[in-house]
Design a protein around this motif. Structure first.
Motif, PDB file in Angstrom:
ATOM      1  N   ARG A 155       0.856  -1.183   0.000  1.00 25.97           N
ATOM      2  CA  ARG A 155       0.000   0.000   0.000  1.00 25.97           C
ATOM      3  C   ARG A 155       0.888   1.229   0.000  1.00 25.97           C
ATOM      4  NH1 ARG A 155       0.304   2.439   4.849  1.00 25.97           N
ATOM      5  NH2 ARG A 155       1.259   1.216   6.508  1.00 25.97           N
ATOM      6  N   GLN A 180       2.039   4.468   1.523  1.00 28.76           N
ATOM      7  CA  GLN A 180       1.970   5.041   2.869  1.00 28.76           C
ATOM      8  C   GLN A 180       1.435   6.467   2.834  1.00 28.76           C
ATOM      9  OE1 GLN A 180       6.056   4.723   4.111  1.00 28.76           O
ATOM     10  NE2 GLN A 180       5.707   2.762   5.131  1.00 28.76           N
ATOM     11  N   PRO A 203       3.241   7.287   8.108  1.00 24.61           N
ATOM     12  CA  PRO A 203       3.371   6.009   7.409  1.00 24.61           C
ATOM     13  C   PRO A 203       2.657   4.823   8.048  1.00 24.61           C
ATOM     14  CG  PRO A 203       5.442   6.609   8.464  1.00 24.61           C
ATOM     15  CD  PRO A 203       4.525   7.789   8.592  1.00 24.61           C
ATOM     16  N   ASP A 204       2.351   4.913   9.336  1.00 28.62           N
ATOM     17  CA  ASP A 204       1.671   3.803  10.001  1.00 28.62           C
ATOM     18  C   ASP A 204       0.151   3.921   9.985  1.00 28.62           C
ATOM     19  OD1 ASP A 204       4.095   2.539  10.598  1.00 28.62           O
ATOM     20  OD2 ASP A 204       4.335   3.714  12.432  1.00 28.62           O
ATOM     21  N   LEU A 259      -3.579   3.812   8.659  1.00 28.76           N
ATOM     22  CA  LEU A 259      -4.302   2.990   7.687  1.00 28.76           C
ATOM     23  C   LEU A 259      -5.672   3.619   7.439  1.00 28.76           C
ATOM     24  CD1 LEU A 259      -3.566  -0.663   8.858  1.00 28.76           C
ATOM     25  CD2 LEU A 259      -2.667   0.489   6.855  1.00 28.76           C
ATOM     26  N   GLN A 279      -7.591   1.540   2.766  1.00 27.82           N
ATOM     27  CA  GLN A 279      -6.550   0.518   2.923  1.00 27.82           C
ATOM     28  C   GLN A 279      -7.022  -0.633   3.804  1.00 27.82           C
ATOM     29  OE1 GLN A 279      -2.853   2.461   3.988  1.00 27.82           O
ATOM     30  NE2 GLN A 279      -2.757   3.493   2.010  1.00 27.82           N
ATOM     31  N   GLY A 297       3.976  -1.341   3.753  1.00 24.75           N
ATOM     32  CA  GLY A 297       3.804   0.063   3.415  1.00 24.75           C
ATOM     33  C   GLY A 297       4.985   0.525   2.587  1.00 24.75           C
ATOM     34  N   GLU A 316       6.705   4.073   0.837  1.00 22.11           N
ATOM     35  CA  GLU A 316       6.712   5.532   0.768  1.00 22.11           C
ATOM     36  C   GLU A 316       6.241   5.977  -0.621  1.00 22.11           C
ATOM     37  OE1 GLU A 316       8.092   9.353  -0.345  1.00 22.11           O
ATOM     38  OE2 GLU A 316       9.102   7.551  -1.080  1.00 22.11           O
ATOM     39  N   TYR A 369      -4.966   7.738  -1.017  1.00 20.85           N
ATOM     40  CA  TYR A 369      -4.182   6.565  -0.648  1.00 20.85           C
ATOM     41  C   TYR A 369      -4.890   5.257  -1.000  1.00 20.85           C
ATOM     42  CZ  TYR A 369      -1.367  10.111   1.486  1.00 20.85           C
ATOM     43  OH  TYR A 369      -0.604  11.243   1.676  1.00 20.85           O
TER      44      TYR A 369
END
Length: 150
Positions: free
Chosen positions: A78, A80, A85-86, A88, A92, A111, A113, A136
């Protein structure tokens, strides 16, 4: 129409998925992804479309025929969220549910970047743009194998 084939899978998408080999990557992109530009760099070389579908709906249809490569960590990825970045987002989480259902067990996507995702997408076999408008909603799936019968 074909029996046993999800009608959301058009002929061009089916052709690309069938032509892919073990380890090849297909990108599922939202409407904001630079899909046409990126698709020109892929092996397939043309943008594929699954318009009017969310990322999860497209993933559901694709995973009905595409085995995921369960030998590698990046069986699915996915994009990020920038600066988080963590996180969701719901889009997602929905695609993760489709992956879990296809695999028969939970197995998290990695994830990637944002700009690294663009670079990896250019090296993919194909890019499929969906009608997903949420941010995203970009993913990739690595094709696995179908074992012999018996």
């Amino acid at each position: 129409m074909l029996k046993g084939i999800d009608p959301r899978l058009n002929a061009e998408v089916l052709h690309a998925l069938r032509a892919m080999g073990h380890g090849d990557v297909v990108v599922i992109a939202d409407t904001n992804f630079p899909s046409d530009q990126v698709a020109r760099h892929t092996i397939y070389g043309e943008l594929l479309r699954m318009d009017n579908l969310t990322s999860a709906e497209a993933a559901n249809a694709i995973l009905s025929v595409l085995p995921l490569d369960d030998f590698v960590e990046d069986h699915a990825a996915r994009m990020q969220v920038v600066d988080a970045p963590d996180d969701l987002p719901d889009v997602q989480k929905e695609v993760q549910s489709e992956i879990d259902a296809a695999l028969g067990a939970p197995r998290a996507m990695i994830g990637v970047e944002r700009f690294d995702f663009y670079d990896r997408a250019r090296e993919a076999y194909a890019v499929i743009q969906t009608g997903e408008r949420r941010f995203y909603g970009c993913f990739y799936f690595r094709k696995g194998v179908i074992p012999p019968e018996g």
